[in-house]
Design a protein around this motif. Structure first.
Motif, PDB file in Angstrom:
ATOM      1  N   ALA A   1     -93.287  29.284 -41.131  1.00 40.20           N
ATOM      2  CA  ALA A   1     -92.022  29.971 -41.414  1.00 40.20           C
ATOM      3  C   ALA A   1     -92.181  31.449 -41.093  1.00 40.20           C
ATOM      4  O   ALA A   1     -93.281  32.009 -41.180  1.00 40.20           O
ATOM      5  CB  ALA A   1     -91.627  29.791 -42.875  1.00 40.20           C
ATOM      6  N   ARG A   2     -91.066  32.074 -40.724  1.00 45.88           N
ATOM      7  CA  ARG A   2     -91.028  33.516 -40.475  1.00 45.88           C
ATOM      8  C   ARG A   2     -89.983  34.107 -41.404  1.00 45.88           C
ATOM      9  O   ARG A   2     -88.812  33.730 -41.350  1.00 45.88           O
ATOM     10  CB  ARG A   2     -90.679  33.806 -39.021  1.00 45.88           C
ATOM     11  CG  ARG A   2     -90.646  35.297 -38.679  1.00 45.88           C
ATOM     12  CD  ARG A   2     -90.493  35.486 -37.174  1.00 45.88           C
ATOM     13  NE  ARG A   2     -90.346  36.884 -36.785  1.00 45.88           N
ATOM     14  CZ  ARG A   2     -91.346  37.754 -36.652  1.00 45.88           C
ATOM     15  NH1 ARG A   2     -92.588  37.346 -36.895  1.00 45.88           N
ATOM     16  NH2 ARG A   2     -91.130  38.996 -36.284  1.00 45.88           N
ATOM     17  N   LEU A   3     -90.402  35.033 -42.251  1.00 47.87           N
ATOM     18  CA  LEU A   3     -89.539  35.546 -43.302  1.00 47.87           C
ATOM     19  C   LEU A   3     -89.495  37.066 -43.265  1.00 47.87           C
ATOM     20  O   LEU A   3     -90.488  37.730 -42.948  1.00 47.87           O
ATOM     21  CB  LEU A   3     -90.044  35.099 -44.683  1.00 47.87           C
ATOM     22  CG  LEU A   3     -90.217  33.592 -44.894  1.00 47.87           C
ATOM     23  CD1 LEU A   3     -90.906  33.336 -46.221  1.00 47.87           C
ATOM     24  CD2 LEU A   3     -88.878  32.879 -44.840  1.00 47.87           C
ATOM     25  N   ARG A   4     -88.342  37.610 -43.642  1.00 46.98           N
ATOM     26  CA  ARG A   4     -88.166  39.053 -43.824  1.00 46.98           C
ATOM     27  C   ARG A   4     -88.116  39.305 -45.322  1.00 46.98           C
ATOM     28  O   ARG A   4     -87.128  38.969 -45.986  1.00 46.98           O
ATOM     29  CB  ARG A   4     -86.889  39.534 -43.137  1.00 46.98           C
ATOM     30  CG  ARG A   4     -86.655  41.038 -43.223  1.00 46.98           C
ATOM     31  CD  ARG A   4     -85.317  41.403 -42.591  1.00 46.98           C
ATOM     32  NE  ARG A   4     -85.349  41.253 -41.153  1.00 46.98           N
ATOM     33  CZ  ARG A   4     -85.558  42.255 -40.290  1.00 46.98           C
ATOM     34  NH1 ARG A   4     -85.730  43.487 -40.746  1.00 46.98           N
ATOM     35  NH2 ARG A   4     -85.553  42.041 -39.001  1.00 46.98           N
ATOM     36  N   LEU A   5     -89.173  39.882 -45.862  1.00 40.40           N
ATOM     37  CA  LEU A   5     -89.307  40.068 -47.299  1.00 40.40           C
ATOM     38  C   LEU A   5     -89.166  41.539 -47.649  1.00 40.40           C
ATOM     39  O   LEU A   5     -89.576  42.422 -46.884  1.00 40.40           O
ATOM     40  CB  LEU A   5     -90.657  39.535 -47.783  1.00 40.40           C
ATOM     41  CG  LEU A   5     -90.928  38.054 -47.483  1.00 40.40           C
ATOM     42  CD1 LEU A   5     -92.330  37.674 -47.907  1.00 40.40           C
ATOM     43  CD2 LEU A   5     -89.892  37.170 -48.156  1.00 40.40           C
TER      44      LEU A   5
END
Length: 370
Positions: A28-32
């Motif tokens: 997964a690729r997430l913007r946190l």
């Protein structure tokens, strides 16, 4: 390597669910936000209720600086910094079962094995008599976090005599066919339909004390009752502090929490198809941005800056609070001894020193229909 915790939005949770089902090589690729992450860290991912969902191993990390760099303000002092963001990607592993969306149940819905062909409906599922689907494979419907809409979609598919497969909607719409072919069928025929727009809406009127927010918001609610079928809820700053934010003071932290609570209630109203009219001072860019992001997960957000000059607000002040703040007798008074950051992303700006309340309401109603 350190242990890091992060809370997922509903859209991010769906991306994680897809990865746990085996999509994108289980990555997964997430913007946190507001999380410091280094390469190799184990990031524990929580849902909105604080429950551990999964763990992500940070293989690639990129820090995104906050934007904009500077915000014009009225008054002295320093406002909270806009939160920074981190783009992180890596393999995820489950920390709890994810119900119908995990690998086993997703496969089971498709018949315990990959199927040769399936139909994917990108938006609203049409009535059975209007479907016109060819073949006998399952119909994939997308879960966007609206349980009512999902129930309608599944019911329509089953009423048409087809088997429904529920797949979380990826945050990148361009990847939806690829993800479906990874998880469900060798061939996926895409049936493009319009995504039904949420009827819910939240309107935030922000401005200095005495700018006219409360007067305009109350008139707006009255006009909406006459012209709009949706239920309208007024969340006025002073009234909210009597119950929802009872016990909070006016420190930076308490102000942030007050607006967070208002934003949370407004997002619930929007989620269920209503209109929330909110009228706190909301002085900081960070709190307004958070409210916008929270509401726009479920409906439309309209930011109205009531830009009445501080000199006019002070003239209207019957309690003499502006004078006391200017004399140093009141600490952290917005526009004097505490900053009010002028919105950089207002959808509408109204100077209530020159625009009558009724005309201001008319401008807001026109903006709602644009």
């Amino acid at each position: 390597m350190t242990d890091v915790h992060a809370t997922l939005s509903s859209a991010q949770l769906r991306d994680v669910e897809l990865a746990l089902a085996g999509a994108n090589d289980s990555c997964a690729r997430l913007r946190l936000r507001d999380v410091e992450i280094a390469q190799g860290d184990a990031v524990t991912l929580h849902d909105a209720e604080g429950t551990d969902v999964a763990e992500l191993r940070a293989d690639d990390v990129d820090v995104v600086p906050p934007h904009p760099a500077g915000v014009a303000q009225i008054g002295t002092g320093t406002a909270p910094d806009l939160p920074g963001e981190t783009l992180v990607s890596g393999a995820v592993s489950a920390r709890r079962p994810l119900g119908h969306r995990d690998r086993t149940e997703l496969r089971a819905a498709a018949g315990f094995a990959r199927v040769r062909r399936a139909v994917l409906v990108t938006g609203a599922v049409p009535e059975p008599e209007d479907a016109g689907w060819d073949g006998a494979g399952p119909v994939i419907v997308l879960d966007r976090g609206d349980s009512s809409a999902l129930a309608v979609a599944v019911a329509r598919v089953e009423h048409a005599g087809r088997r429904a497969v529920v797949m979380p909607s990826p945050s990148d719409p361009a990847s939806v066919r690829d993800v479906a072919e990874q998880l469900i069928a060798d061939r996926v025929d895409v049936w493009e339909t319009a995504i039904p727009a949420s009827p819910g809406c939240a309107i935030l009127l922000t401005g200095l004390s005495g700018s006219g927010k409360s007067t305009i918001s109350k008139l707006l609610v009255e006009r909406l009752a006459e012209t709009d079928e949706r239920t309208t809820t007024l969340l006025d700053g002073d009234e909210v502090r009597l119950i929802l934010s009872k016990g909070l003071g006016f420190s930076r932290e308490d102000r942030m929490l007050n607006v967070q609570r208002i934003g949370w209630v407004a997002s619930l109203v929007a989620r269920h198809g209503g209109i929330a009219v909110c009228a706190p001072i909301a002085p900081y860019e960070a709190m307004r941005r958070e409210m916008r992001e929270r509401v726009e997960q479920h409906g439309r957000f309209l930011l109205v800056h009531v830009s009445t000059p501080v000199s006019v607000c002070a003239e209207r002040d019957r309690k003499g609070l502006y004078a006391e703040a200017a004399a140093g007798e009141i600490a952290e008074f917005t526009g004097i001894s505490d900053p009010y950051q002028i919105p950089s992303d207002a959808d509408l700006t109204i100077d209530a020193a020159v625009v009558a309340p009724d005309d201001a309401v008319t401008q807001i109603l026109e903006a709602m229909h644009r």
